[in-house]
Design an enzyme around this catalytic site. Structure first.
Site, short mmCIF file in Angstrom:
data_model
loop_
_atom_site.label_atom_id
_atom_site.label_comp_id
_atom_site.label_asym_id
_atom_site.label_seq_id
_atom_site.Cartn_x
_atom_site.Cartn_y
_atom_site.Cartn_z
CG ASP A 1 0.17 0.08 9.60
OD1 ASP A 1 -0.07 0.97 10.44
OD2 ASP A 1 0.45 0.31 8.41
CE LYS B 1 -2.78 0.61 3.70
NZ LYS B 1 -2.40 1.81 4.47
CB SER B 2 3.83 2.27 1.99
OG SER B 2 3.26 2.18 3.27
O1 LIG Z 1 3.90 6.25 5.07
C1 LIG Z 1 3.12 5.28 4.97
O2 LIG Z 1 2.86 4.74 3.89
C2 LIG Z 1 2.51 4.77 6.22
C3 LIG Z 1 3.00 5.15 7.44
C4 LIG Z 1 2.45 4.72 8.73
O3 LIG Z 1 1.74 5.80 9.30
P1 LIG Z 1 2.45 6.94 10.21
O4 LIG Z 1 3.36 7.71 9.36
O5 LIG Z 1 1.31 7.77 10.71
O6 LIG Z 1 3.13 6.18 11.31
C5 LIG Z 1 1.50 3.53 8.58
O7 LIG Z 1 0.73 3.38 9.75
C6 LIG Z 1 0.60 3.65 7.38
O8 LIG Z 1 -0.20 2.50 7.23
C7 LIG Z 1 1.39 3.82 6.11
C1 LIG Z 2 -2.66 3.15 9.43
C2 LIG Z 2 -2.92 2.64 8.22
O1 LIG Z 2 -3.13 3.36 7.08
P1 LIG Z 2 -3.39 4.91 6.84
O2 LIG Z 2 -2.67 5.70 7.90
O3 LIG Z 2 -2.90 5.16 5.47
O4 LIG Z 2 -4.89 5.12 6.93
C3 LIG Z 2 -2.96 1.17 8.02
O5 LIG Z 2 -3.04 0.76 6.85
O6 LIG Z 2 -2.93 0.39 8.99
#
Ligand SMILES: O=C(O)C1=C[C@@H](OP(=O)(O)O)[C@@H](O)[C@H](O)C1
Ligand SMILES: C=C(OP(=O)(O)O)C(=O)O
Length: 449
Positions: A327, A29-30
């Site tokens: 996560d 996803k990221s």
């Molecule tokens: O940069 C990203 O793609 C993400 C960072 C994380 O959030 P935070 O930056 O708020 O920790 C994670 O929880 C999220 O699912 C995806």
């Molecule tokens: C925290 C998450 O995503 P986001 O912050 O992009 O909603 C996640 O996928 O667990």
């Protein structure tokens, strides 16, 4: 999800048959969000393979179209983005709706702040509760103006800077989203943007910036990890291969660890060391978890995860590991429920501001299924059974995909079935979750409740 979608209750039947076979989880996803955003900022056409076609990422695709990029789906997981160049995004004609996605909303704030355009952004009820000040604060210093609801919540309006200034910013919380928002704004600024993170967080933005031709320097110093980006580079379109999401792999993986007789392979999983804290923790708990075919693809380490059922024991998870498994705590808590002894997960304050208050909701998920759990400060303590989990509860998922998937995995391994009030949000990150789990378990393990 449409904001008024009907609830989709599901139930995981217990005990499930052993999980087996080789499976692929959807794309990371990221990396998928970033591929679409960098594609929109680059000159030329970026070809993406393995894009996650989950709702969160589709929101980013729609936003990039609204900002003038051409985004096309060419086949399953195969997408192209014709970029507009840095500074080339156009003013959107309507409100940008980022749905359930914190990553989409926060990274987009960085992009919008760096362009001299006016935009309005909103999201679903979960996203409208999440703090945005953590990005609007630093981004205001580049010369952008933000208007938010009380407490820095969405909806927000932003007028981007005409001549953005480079930031020099120390992150107050370990957050890859805040870091990335600052770096995306820094692309539009003249001069060097400098971001310091107290703990290293996922570095997909830095990796992808380099892949598109930007100059990024990273140094570990006494004050933390320092990231410097030279502003106004010419980003050139570059092909992206998205690996399977380790955060999604976590669910079938823990299911296989907990369901007796399981032996499962998850192929082509991203193994960026800033994402693999869960795997390290599970190994410390005694999990038999191997990586095969370790390789580097598209600049990211990738491999096949091979996991075999076996007993787990409790551990203490140190707070500095949190960014690399942020996560994964709800699903780790499910593994801890079956482990022998008390698992303590330390330093989980950030879980309170995810799609739900994941600290409270994870404790409630466990309690509803006969597992003792308590919150002490920012720590979560789970009393494991050292064997079967009682189960039998119905879990409130609070618009949170990871809670829904964690509860259903628990149901596969519990003595009694576990139900969730709504599994609809699983589509945000893991389309096809129930079908994959049922294929692995060779039957109808997860069904409509
Ligand atoms: O940069 C990203 O793609 C993400 C960072 C994380 O959030 P935070 O930056 O708020 O920790 C994670 O929880 C999220 O699912 C995806
Ligand atoms: C925290 C998450 O995503 P986001 O912050 O992009 O909603 C996640 O996928 O667990």
């Amino acid at each position: 999800m449409p904001h008024d979608a009907p609830l989709r209750p599901l139930r995981a039947g217990a005990p499930a048959a052993p999980l087996s076979g080789t499976h692929r989880v959807p794309g990371d996803k990221s990396i998928s969000h970033r591929a679409l955003m960098f594609g929109a900022l680059a000159i030329g056409t970026t070809e993406i393979e393995g894009l996650l076609e989950g709702e969160d990422v589709l929101r980013t695709a729609a936003a990039m179209r609204a900002l003038g990029a051409r985004v096309d789906q060419r086949g399953p997981g195969s997408w192209s983005v014709a970029g507009r160049g840095i500074g080339g995004l156009v003013e959107p004609a309507d409100i940008l709706d980022m749905g359930n996605s914190g990553t989409a909303a926060r990274l987009l704030c960085g992009l919008l702040a760096g362009h001299p355009i006016f935009s309005v952004m909103t999201g679903d009820a979960s996203l409208r509760r999440r703090p945005m000040l953590r990005v609007t604060g630093p981004l205001s210093a580049i010369g952008a103006s933000f208007w938010t609801r009380e407490g820095g919540r969405l909806p927000l309006a932003v007028r981007g800077a005409i001549d953005p200034l480079p930031l020099d910013y120390r992150l107050p919380v370990a957050s890859a989203q805040v870091k990335s928002a600052c770096l995306l704004a820094g692309l539009c600024a003249r001069g060097t943007t400098r971001v310091v993170e107290p703990e290293p967080t996922r570095d997909h933005t830095e990796n992808m910036l380099r892949h598109f031709g930007a100059t990024v320097r990273v140094e570990d110093t006494g004050e933390g990890r320092v990231i410097e980006l030279e502003g106004q580079p010419e980003l050139r379109a570059a092909p992206i291969l998205v690996p399977g999401d380790p955060s999604s792999a976590a669910f079938p993986l823990v299911a296989a660890l907990l369901v007796p007789g399981s032996h499962l392979t998850l192929a082509n999983i991203g193994l960026n060391p800033l994402r693999t804290g869960l795997f390290a923790t599970l190994r410390e708990m005694g999990a038999e978890l191997r990586v095969e075919n370790a390789r580097v693809e598209g600049g990211e380490p990738v491999g096949d995860l091979v996991v075999t059922h076996g007993p787990l024991h409790a551990v203490e998870v140190p707070p500095e590991r949190a960014p690399s498994m942020i996560d994964e705590y709800p699903i780790l808590a499910v593994a801890a429920a079956a482990a022998k002894g008390i698992t303590r997960m330390r330093g989980l304050a950030e879980l309170r501001v995810k799609e739900s208050d994941r600290l409270a909701a994870t404790a409630a998920l466990l309690a509803a299924n006969g597992i003792e759990a308590r919150i002490e400060g920012d720590d979560l303590l789970v009393q494991g059974t050292g064997g079967a989990i009682p189960g039998g509860g119905t879990v409130a998922t609070h618009m949170d995909h990871r809670l829904a998937m964690s509860a259903l995995v628990m149901g596969l391994a519990a003595r009694n079935p576990v139900a969730v009030d709504d599994a609809g949000f699983i589509e945000t990150s893991f389309p096809g979750f129930a079908a994959l789990m049922n294929r692995a378990a060779g039957g109808e393990a997860i069904v409509a409740a």
